[in-house]
Write a protein that holds these residues in place. Structure first.
Motif, PDB file in Angstrom:
ATOM      1  N   SER A  96      -6.340   6.111  -3.826  1.00  0.00           N
ATOM      2  CA  SER A  96      -7.015   6.230  -2.535  1.00  0.00           C
ATOM      3  C   SER A  96      -8.482   5.792  -2.619  1.00  0.00           C
ATOM      4  O   SER A  96      -8.973   5.410  -3.673  1.00  0.00           O
ATOM      5  CB  SER A  96      -6.948   7.688  -2.066  1.00  0.00           C
ATOM      6  N   ASN A 121       0.852  -1.188   0.000  1.00  0.00           N
ATOM      7  CA  ASN A 121       0.000   0.000   0.000  1.00  0.00           C
ATOM      8  C   ASN A 121       0.886   1.235   0.000  1.00  0.00           C
ATOM      9  O   ASN A 121       1.557   1.517   0.983  1.00  0.00           O
ATOM     10  CB  ASN A 121      -0.904  -0.018   1.229  1.00  0.00           C
ATOM     11  N   PHE A 122       0.874   1.978  -1.090  1.00  0.00           N
ATOM     12  CA  PHE A 122       1.633   3.219  -1.173  1.00  0.00           C
ATOM     13  C   PHE A 122       0.787   4.438  -0.828  1.00  0.00           C
ATOM     14  O   PHE A 122       1.310   5.547  -0.773  1.00  0.00           O
ATOM     15  CB  PHE A 122       2.238   3.391  -2.571  1.00  0.00           C
ATOM     16  N   VAL A 123      -0.495   4.247  -0.598  1.00  0.00           N
ATOM     17  CA  VAL A 123      -1.394   5.355  -0.294  1.00  0.00           C
ATOM     18  C   VAL A 123      -1.239   5.806   1.161  1.00  0.00           C
ATOM     19  O   VAL A 123      -1.385   6.980   1.479  1.00  0.00           O
ATOM     20  CB  VAL A 123      -2.858   4.975  -0.607  1.00  0.00           C
ATOM     21  N   GLY A 124      -0.947   4.864   2.058  1.00  0.00           N
ATOM     22  CA  GLY A 124      -0.770   5.202   3.464  1.00  0.00           C
ATOM     23  C   GLY A 124      -2.056   5.453   4.211  1.00  0.00           C
ATOM     24  O   GLY A 124      -2.082   6.176   5.199  1.00  0.00           O
ATOM     25  N   GLY A 150      -4.977   9.393  -7.158  1.00  0.00           N
ATOM     26  CA  GLY A 150      -3.651   9.298  -6.574  1.00  0.00           C
ATOM     27  C   GLY A 150      -2.645  10.033  -7.433  1.00  0.00           C
ATOM     28  O   GLY A 150      -2.771  10.053  -8.654  1.00  0.00           O
ATOM     29  N   HIS A 185       3.434  10.296  -8.692  1.00  0.00           N
ATOM     30  CA  HIS A 185       4.639   9.780  -8.028  1.00  0.00           C
ATOM     31  C   HIS A 185       4.335   8.517  -7.227  1.00  0.00           C
ATOM     32  O   HIS A 185       5.190   7.649  -7.082  1.00  0.00           O
ATOM     33  CB  HIS A 185       5.320  10.858  -7.164  1.00  0.00           C
ATOM     34  N   ILE A 186       3.105   8.379  -6.734  1.00  0.00           N
ATOM     35  CA  ILE A 186       2.704   7.157  -6.030  1.00  0.00           C
ATOM     36  C   ILE A 186       2.552   6.005  -7.034  1.00  0.00           C
ATOM     37  O   ILE A 186       2.957   4.871  -6.765  1.00  0.00           O
ATOM     38  CB  ILE A 186       1.397   7.382  -5.244  1.00  0.00           C
ATOM     39  N   TRP A 188       7.959  -0.903  -7.402  1.00  0.00           N
ATOM     40  CA  TRP A 188       7.832  -2.031  -6.478  1.00  0.00           C
ATOM     41  C   TRP A 188       7.630  -3.330  -7.251  1.00  0.00           C
ATOM     42  O   TRP A 188       8.254  -4.350  -6.951  1.00  0.00           O
ATOM     43  CB  TRP A 188       6.688  -1.798  -5.494  1.00  0.00           C
ATOM     44  N   GLN A 241       5.917   4.762  -7.832  1.00  0.00           N
ATOM     45  CA  GLN A 241       6.429   3.917  -6.743  1.00  0.00           C
ATOM     46  C   GLN A 241       5.870   2.497  -6.864  1.00  0.00           C
ATOM     47  O   GLN A 241       6.582   1.517  -6.624  1.00  0.00           O
ATOM     48  CB  GLN A 241       6.063   4.495  -5.379  1.00  0.00           C
ATOM     49  N   GLY A 242       4.592   2.391  -7.223  1.00  0.00           N
ATOM     50  CA  GLY A 242       3.983   1.074  -7.406  1.00  0.00           C
ATOM     51  C   GLY A 242       4.619   0.306  -8.542  1.00  0.00           C
ATOM     52  O   GLY A 242       4.894  -0.895  -8.424  1.00  0.00           O
ATOM     53  N   VAL A 285      -2.237   2.029  -5.222  1.00  0.00           N
ATOM     54  CA  VAL A 285      -1.660   3.320  -5.585  1.00  0.00           C
ATOM     55  C   VAL A 285      -2.719   4.412  -5.691  1.00  0.00           C
ATOM     56  O   VAL A 285      -2.391   5.559  -5.958  1.00  0.00           O
ATOM     57  CB  VAL A 285      -0.865   3.220  -6.912  1.00  0.00           C
TER      58      VAL A 285
END
Length: 102
Positions: free
Chosen positions: A66, A24-27, A71, A74-75, A82, A78-79, A64
């Motif tokens: 929400s 989960n890159f959303v946090g 989103g 940049h998120i 990953w 990141q996904g 990635v």
């Protein structure tokens, strides 16, 4: 690998733990679920046991987007990174995303 809003792994279309949580890159603290629904819809199209185009495959949720279905890029990047670093091969990535410039 589904880059989206997450996947609800308990959905009836995903028997035998074929949809799992990756990262989960959303946090938002909602790791192993989909609070929007789009990621689960996409996963069902891909691996759904009744109508999925690859109904014997497994998939991994890469969150990635929400709960409101948006989103920042940049998120998403990141996904992608990953998956590039952690995917078990052979692998396919689905990104059913749209966006805007910022």
């Amino acid at each position: 690998y589904i880059l989206d809003t997450g996947i609800r792994p308990t959905h009836d279309e995903f028997d035998n733990n074929r949809a799992t949580f990756g990262v989960n890159f959303v946090g938002d603290g909602i790791d192993d679920d989909d609070c929007h629904g789009h990621g689960t819809l996409v996963a069902a199209i891909v691996i759904g046991k009744n109508y999925g185009v690859a109904n014997q495959a497994d998939t991994v949720a890469v969150k990635v987007m929400s709960c409101d279905g948006i989103g920042p890029w940049h998120i998403v990047i990141q996904g992608v990174e990953w998956v590039m670093n952690n995917a078990i091969h052979p692998a396919v990535v689905n990104m059913s995303l749209s966006g805007y410039t910022n």
